[in-house]
Structure formats: C-alpha cells, structure tokens
Scaffold this motif. Structure first.
Motif, PDB file in Angstrom:
ATOM      1  N   ILE A   1      42.003  45.423   3.315  1.00  0.00           N
ATOM      2  CA  ILE A   1      41.266  44.322   2.704  1.00  0.00           C
ATOM      3  C   ILE A   1      40.498  44.922   1.548  1.00  0.00           C
ATOM      4  O   ILE A   1      40.223  46.121   1.516  1.00  0.00           O
ATOM      5  CB  ILE A   1      40.329  43.613   3.708  1.00  0.00           C
ATOM      6  N   GLU A   2      40.161  44.079   0.564  1.00  0.00           N
ATOM      7  CA  GLU A   2      39.381  44.557  -0.569  1.00  0.00           C
ATOM      8  C   GLU A   2      38.524  43.435  -1.114  1.00  0.00           C
ATOM      9  O   GLU A   2      38.828  42.257  -0.937  1.00  0.00           O
ATOM     10  CB  GLU A   2      40.276  45.132  -1.663  1.00  0.00           C
ATOM     11  N   ASP A   3      37.439  43.831  -1.773  1.00  0.00           N
ATOM     12  CA  ASP A   3      36.561  42.851  -2.400  1.00  0.00           C
ATOM     13  C   ASP A   3      36.884  42.745  -3.886  1.00  0.00           C
ATOM     14  O   ASP A   3      37.858  43.348  -4.362  1.00  0.00           O
ATOM     15  CB  ASP A   3      35.088  43.198  -2.147  1.00  0.00           C
ATOM     16  N   GLU A   4      36.086  41.985  -4.617  1.00  0.00           N
ATOM     17  CA  GLU A   4      36.337  41.772  -6.047  1.00  0.00           C
ATOM     18  C   GLU A   4      36.272  43.069  -6.850  1.00  0.00           C
ATOM     19  O   GLU A   4      36.864  43.169  -7.922  1.00  0.00           O
ATOM     20  CB  GLU A   4      35.341  40.756  -6.632  1.00  0.00           C
ATOM     21  N   ASP A   5      35.538  44.064  -6.357  1.00  0.00           N
ATOM     22  CA  ASP A   5      35.413  45.354  -7.043  1.00  0.00           C
ATOM     23  C   ASP A   5      36.486  46.348  -6.599  1.00  0.00           C
ATOM     24  O   ASP A   5      36.404  47.529  -6.944  1.00  0.00           O
ATOM     25  CB  ASP A   5      34.028  45.946  -6.794  1.00  0.00           C
TER      26      ASP A   5
END
Length: 62
Positions: free
Chosen positions: A9-13
């Motif tokens: 999973i990853e965030d916007e950054d």
C-alpha cells in the motif's frame, strides 16, 4: 501460487508498506483499503504489515 508476487500500500507521497501474506491482499488490488495487523520495520527489509484484516474503503475508479 506466484512466489515472486508481492503487494504494498502507499500514500500520496509514495511511502510504501508491504502487505503479507499476499493472498490476503491480492483480491483488493486497485481498491482503497484499510489494513490492520502487525507493523514492522527493518533497515534491510523495509516496512511490512502482517495483515490480520483487510477492508475496502473505496472501490477502484471505473
């Protein structure tokens, strides 16, 4: 089973966390999810969550 597959999973950054086991997260590829489980970090292995549960937050865009 594809032993080479891995999921994260990853965030916007673009901060990424690997999710294990892969078969728990694989059905949700492309979905926004909430993952609960045990988080760990090691400099040589990165960030990992051993998932206990995965829940869809928002369906993938059509």
């Amino acid at each position: 089973m594809n032993l080479g597959a891995h999921y994260w999973i990853e965030d916007e950054d673009l901060n990424r966390v690997e999710i294990r086991p892969g078969e728990r997260i694989a059905p949700y590829v492309g979905d926004r999810v909430r993952v609960t489980g045990r988080f760990s970090y090691a400099p040589d292995a990165g960030r990992v969550i051993e998932a206990d549960a995965v829940a869809v937050e928002e369906s993938r865009e059509q």
